[in-house]
Design a protein around this motif. Structure first.
Motif, short mmCIF file in Angstrom:
data_model
loop_
_atom_site.label_atom_id
_atom_site.label_comp_id
_atom_site.label_asym_id
_atom_site.label_seq_id
_atom_site.Cartn_x
_atom_site.Cartn_y
_atom_site.Cartn_z
N SER A 76 0.84 -1.21 0.00
CA SER A 76 0.00 0.00 0.00
C SER A 76 0.87 1.25 0.00
O SER A 76 0.49 2.28 -0.56
N LEU A 281 -2.25 1.21 7.72
CA LEU A 281 -3.63 0.72 7.71
C LEU A 281 -3.64 -0.55 6.89
O LEU A 281 -3.33 -0.54 5.69
N THR A 283 -4.58 -3.72 4.70
CA THR A 283 -5.53 -3.89 3.59
C THR A 283 -6.24 -5.23 3.68
O THR A 283 -5.61 -6.25 3.95
N ASP A 310 -4.03 -3.28 -5.42
CA ASP A 310 -3.40 -3.47 -4.11
C ASP A 310 -4.18 -4.57 -3.39
O ASP A 310 -5.41 -4.56 -3.37
N VAL A 311 -3.45 -5.51 -2.81
CA VAL A 311 -4.13 -6.66 -2.16
C VAL A 311 -3.71 -6.75 -0.69
O VAL A 311 -2.72 -6.16 -0.28
MG MG Z 1 -1.82 -2.84 2.35
#
Ligand code: MG
Ligand code: GTP
Length: 469
Positions: A76, A281, A283, A310-311
């Motif tokens: 991220s 944070l 994900t 984004d995973v």
């Molecule tokens: Mg992430």
């Protein structure tokens, strides 16, 4: 069969939308008007969607990039760098949402420290290590725990999603190893940002209509009134000793902000780009981010739509990756090399570096990805350097490293060779090994690398005829 209301239809649910039997002419007129309005709106949405689809079919295909790696590898954060560089307007619009995440990161670190003090108190009831001053300080800071709840509530107002085991794990404090606090996670980037932006725009407005906060629970107010005590806590020698004793290196933990308390506790604090890159944070799920990329060349500039995915890297979230493999043009795989002496939060028997190596092997040997361009980021080099400099021995965790020098250059080049060797051995078709040593929280160095990645991918895609159509 005729329905209840005598409707001549095969639809067993038609009576739900059918007009009432005793409808007056006026009611009928209003209903028809409303139905026409609804149909017009629906038609215009359909038309818009169909135009977009046509446009996508006509134009060049978007360049698709998937960010992969274990949890806390920096996926991220890499996405944030892409946005900061190539979509700064969107990044600016989200600035206020990150303030709450940073506040949550701060109170989470404080919570860890307060728990350590409590444990020391319980263990050493008669020991002078935790003195009365520290106990009083701990009591004065207890309102911060309530702030953590307020922020968590804002982020996940409906509570944990019971159907999602990873999310459930995030809110279950009790199951975490000692000294490790649970974290907040998000399912959809857009959703949480909308919640926070609403809440914080209200807070910043002069109307004073701040959702549910009063002074005692408003995170900005509580943090600012406790600023001096927070500094006292972080600078306290006993606290530092206890952290060493418990082997907790908070400075290297995700979302660490206790080294810049003056800034983050200011009432009018607005996160800087660097702070946003450091904010943590977790994900959940997969989110798609669209960026328009332009590349200049001798023959003029060229634009392409990029889709960056984004995973979540937590083990329970990895099965969600596979559906994205078949039409992905490029993968950026992140391995946090500093994690060589750590274990997975979700599986404490597994070393994090070993987990990254296994993941890498799986990705490079995957047949669906045989032609995919794969770029490796050996990330968190800043933490890797400081760990080796502080005397933590790489060979204590990686036996095959043997008697090589315990310095950054030797260890990173060893890892580069290991990953490169696996890449060559496990790829089913020959392809080039791209590898960068990165610290993705460092904007300057990351921007150089991303510019390089962008140009490289643009070149690859310009030479691929299927992408131009
Ligand atoms: Mg992430
Ligand atoms: N010091 C340092 N911190 C980093 C680096 N890369 C990422 N971080 C921090 O590590 C934390 C985790 O990074 P994320 O980008 O959220 O990790 P992720 O891979 O998206 O993790 P999941 O969403 O759980 O899969 C964040 O607080 C980042 O700021 C780095 O190179 N150096």
């Amino acid at each position: 069969m005729p329905s209840k209301q005598g409707l001549d239809t095969d639809d067993p649910l038609a009576f739900i939308t059918a007009p009432p039997v005793d409808e007056t002419p006026e009611q009928r007129e209003t209903r028809l008007l409303l139905e026409k309005e609804a149909k017009d709106i629906s038609d215009s949405i359909d038309e818009q969607l169909s135009k977009e689809r046509q446009q996508e079919k006509k134009g060049p295909k978007p360049v698709k990039i998937l960010l992969l790696g274990q949890s806390e590898s920096g996926k991220s954060t890499t996405l944030k760098n892409f946005q900061l560089m190539y979509d700064p307007k969107a990044f600016l619009a989200e600035r206020s949402s990150w303030k709450a995440v940073i506040q949550l990161n701060v109170v989470r670190s404080v919570h860890v420290v307060l728990d350590i003090i409590t444990r020391a108190e319980n263990l050493q009831r008669d020991s002078p290590l935790v003195d009365d001053d520290l106990i009083a300080l701990k009591l004065r800071l207890s309102p911060l725990v309530q702030v953590e709840e307020v922020l968590m509530q804002r982020l996940a107002p409906c509570g944990p999603d019971q159907s999602d085991p990873a999310r459930l794990a995030q809110v279950s404090y009790a199951q975490k190893p000692r000294g490790v606090k649970s974290e907040v996670a998000v399912n959809s980037a857009a959703q949480w940002k909308a919640i926070f932006t609403r809440a914080f725009d209200a807070e910043d407005s002069s109307s004073g209509a701040v959702a549910q906060d009063d002074g005692e629970t408003d995170p900005s107010v509580v943090l600012s009134t406790h600023a001096a005590d927070l500094k006292l806590l972080w600078e306290n020698i006993t606290v530092q000793q206890l952290l060493v004793q418990e082997n907790i290196r908070l400075q290297e933990a995700a979302g660490f902000f206790l080294d810049c308390l003056d800034e983050v506790t200011a009432l009018n604090y607005a996160p800087t780009d660097d702070h946003i890159l450091r904010a943590r944070l977790k994900t959940l799920g997969v989110s798609e981010h669209r960026i328009r990329m332009t590349s200049g060349g001798m023959s003029g500039s060229i634009s392409r739509d990029w889709r960056i995915y984004d995973v979540g890297g937590h083990r329970s979230l990895r099965p969600a990756w596979a559906p994205y493999f078949d039409d992905m043009h490029s993968i950026i795989f992140l391995c946090p090399i500093s994690a060589f002496d750590q274990v997975l939060a979700e599986e404490p028997r597994v070393n994090r570096l070993a987990d990254s190596v296994n993941l890498w092997t799986m990705i490079v040997s995957n047949k669906l990805l045989a032609k995919t361009n794969i770029i490796l980021f050996l990330n968190k080099t800043d933490i890797m350097r400081s760990k080796l400099d502080s005397g933590i021995r790489f060979s204590d965790y990686v036996n095959s490293y043997g008697k090589r020098p315990n310095d950054f250059e030797s260890a990173s080049s060893y890892l580069r060779k290991k990953f490169g060797g696996l890449f060559k051995e496990k790829s089913t078709l020959p392809r080039v090994f791209y590898c960068h040593l990165t610290t993705v929280t460092d904007r300057k160095s990351t921007q150089l690398i991303l510019a390089n990645v962008k140009d490289q991918l643009m070149q690859v895609y310009l030479s691929d005829a299927s992408l131009l159509m």
